[in-house]
Design an enzyme around this catalytic site. Structure first.
Site, PDB file in Angstrom:
ATOM      1  N   THR A 217       1.414   7.206   0.277  1.00  0.00           N
ATOM      2  CA  THR A 217       0.667   5.956  -0.320  1.00  0.00           C
ATOM      3  C   THR A 217       0.646   5.487  -1.606  1.00  0.00           C
ATOM      4  OG1 THR A 217      -1.578   4.948  -0.124  1.00  0.00           O
ATOM      5  CG2 THR A 217      -1.472   7.424  -0.715  1.00  0.00           C
TER       6      THR A 217
ATOM      7  N   THR B 241      -6.235   8.026   7.278  1.00  0.00           N
ATOM      8  CA  THR B 241      -6.034   6.846   6.294  1.00  0.00           C
ATOM      9  C   THR B 241      -7.540   6.392   5.949  1.00  0.00           C
ATOM     10  OG1 THR B 241      -5.096   4.803   6.436  1.00  0.00           O
ATOM     11  CG2 THR B 241      -5.970   5.494   8.494  1.00  0.00           C
ATOM     12  N   GLY B 242      -7.407   5.420   4.835  1.00  0.00           N
ATOM     13  CA  GLY B 242      -8.658   5.048   4.500  1.00  0.00           C
ATOM     14  C   GLY B 242      -9.267   5.439   3.265  1.00  0.00           C
TER      15      GLY B 242
ATOM     16  N   THR C   9      -2.133   3.588   3.643  1.00  0.00           N
ATOM     17  CA  THR C   9      -1.512   4.841   3.898  1.00  0.00           C
ATOM     18  C   THR C   9      -0.521   4.608   5.150  1.00  0.00           C
ATOM     19  OG1 THR C   9      -3.413   5.919   3.170  1.00  0.00           O
ATOM     20  CG2 THR C   9      -1.742   7.302   4.335  1.00  0.00           C
TER      21      THR C   9
ATOM     22  N   ARG D 171      -6.324   8.817 -10.635  1.00  0.00           N
ATOM     23  CA  ARG D 171      -7.250   9.207  -9.435  1.00  0.00           C
ATOM     24  C   ARG D 171      -6.132   9.371  -8.295  1.00  0.00           C
ATOM     25  NH1 ARG D 171      -6.744   7.205  -3.722  1.00  0.00           N
ATOM     26  NH2 ARG D 171      -9.100   7.292  -2.737  1.00  0.00           N
TER      27      ARG D 171
ATOM     28  N   SER E 219       0.651  -1.161   0.038  1.00  0.00           N
ATOM     29  CA  SER E 219       0.035  -0.026   0.149  1.00  0.00           C
ATOM     30  C   SER E 219       0.629   1.220  -0.112  1.00  0.00           C
ATOM     31  CB  SER E 219      -0.784  -0.118   1.056  1.00  0.00           C
ATOM     32  OG  SER E 219      -0.281   0.042   2.495  1.00  0.00           O
TER      33      SER E 219
HETATM   34  N1  GLY Z   1      -6.251   7.325   2.068  1.00  0.00           N
HETATM   35  C1  GLY Z   1      -5.510   7.253   0.778  1.00  0.00           C
HETATM   36  C2  GLY Z   1      -6.402   7.074  -0.366  1.00  0.00           C
HETATM   37  O1  GLY Z   1      -7.375   7.065  -0.357  1.00  0.00           O
HETATM   38  O2  GLY Z   1      -5.601   7.287  -1.443  1.00  0.00           O
END
Ligand code: GLY
Length: 329
Positions: free
Chosen positions: A209, A242-243, A191, A219, A89
């Site tokens: 990340t 994070t998330g 992340t 994106r 990740s």
């Molecule tokens: N929190 C990292 C992402 O959505 O890319």
């Protein structure tokens, strides 16, 4: 017994239980070089998201424990995870987008409101260092895509293939169905965010990340967005997220957490209110995970997430430990 002597006594009692050999070795040195605080204050301190936060914190502590700057600590700390090909990740080995391209996002912010970020960066193992270069070597805050890569190369970084065999195999397997169904606390623990308070009382933060696995090409999530994935206000505190990045961006998550701390909220309470705000704006959060992590100027910290499962690593002079964040659901 003075407060300072009491602190040192408590530190030595706890230290033997919780410290790695590295910490034990460095403890005497730290006590000589680092200002310690008393009562509810703790510094230096470094906290970071998820279990990969433990080795990242350890690297950051090498700097903080010597009395070094929070900014250096948060850069060097997360670099360890960026360089780990087994981490799916962050950095090399990160899961690619749906076209099979690994694109990385990162940002960094220091105690003087200086910040730098890169988004959709390819072929560079350490986006956090490129983000720091953006902050220190340009008048800008955010570089993206081709421009970010060109800037990284111009600043001496080397091109590296970030798609490991393992992540390529997983991606090819995913292509057979091409469904995007993120799994809470698995694909979403995407992340590393790190926050540090150094011995001089300065705060800094970093966030890096590979983003959402198998995302649309181009994106960008919250992680390189100052105020969303990370925010630092040296008068108040720092926060990271994070998330699911889209949800964090929608509420300017990390900036909100810092503003709540400015109003006097404890870091955990500030994170909880930000999480509740996301919940209130979504009809169904059963497949949505977001976690916030915060550290205030006194070294108090806390985290909170939508669902159970978010945890974070904390390192102080006394201990290196994992903490399970409380959750709304
Ligand atoms: N929190 C990292 C992402 O959505 O890319």
């Amino acid at each position: 017994m003075t407060a300072r002597r009491k602190f040192i006594k408590q530190a030595s009692l706890l230290g033997g239980l919780l410290l790695s050999p590295f910490h034990t070795h460095h403890k005497k040195h730290i006590q000589k070089n680092v200002q310690k605080t008393t009562g509810t204050e703790t510094r230096p301190i470094v906290i970071s998201t998820w279990k990969h936060g433990l080795p990242a914190n350890e690297a950051a502590w090498k700097i903080l424990g010597e009395g070094g700057a929070a900014l250096d600590a948060v850069e060097q700390g997360v670099r360890v995870i960026e360089a780990d090909p087994d981490n799916g990740s962050v950095g090399i080995g990160g899961r690619p987008d749906r076209d099979g391209i690994v694109t990385l996002d990162a940002c960094i912010m220091d105690q003087n409101y200086r910040c730098g970020a890169v988004a959709c960066l390819t072929d560079i193992v350490h986006p956090i260092t490129v983000a720091r270069y953006v902050m220190e070597r340009t008048p800008h805050v955010l570089l993206v895509g081709e421009g970010a890569l060109q800037f990284a190369l111009e600043n001496g970084m080397k091109k590296t293939n970030l798609l490991t065999k393992k992540s390529e195999q997983e991606w090819r397997k995913w292509l057979k169905h091409s469904q995007y169904q993120p799994v809470i606390n698995i694909e979403n623990h995407d992340t590393i965010g790190m926050l540090a308070l150094d011995a001089s009382g300065h705060l800094s933060g970093s966030c890096t990340t590979s983003g959402m696995a198998y995302k649309l090409h181009g994106r960008v999530g919250d992680s390189p967005i100052i105020g969303a994935g990370l925010y630092v206000d040296n008068e108040v505190g720092a926060a990271c997220a994070t998330g699911m990045g889209e949800e964090v961006i929608r509420i300017a998550g990390s900036a909100i957490v810092v503003e709540l701390m400015r109003q006097g909220k404890h870091p955990e309470e500030a994170c909880r209110i930000a999480v509740e705000r996301i919940i209130s704006r979504n009809k169904d959060v059963s497949h949505l995970q977001v976690g916030f992590l915060a550290l205030n100027k006194h070294g108090e910290y806390g985290g909170y997430s939508i669902h159970k499962g978010f945890n974070y690593a904390v390192q102080t002079l006394d201990s290196a430990k994992m903490v399970d964040a409380r959750a709304a659901q």
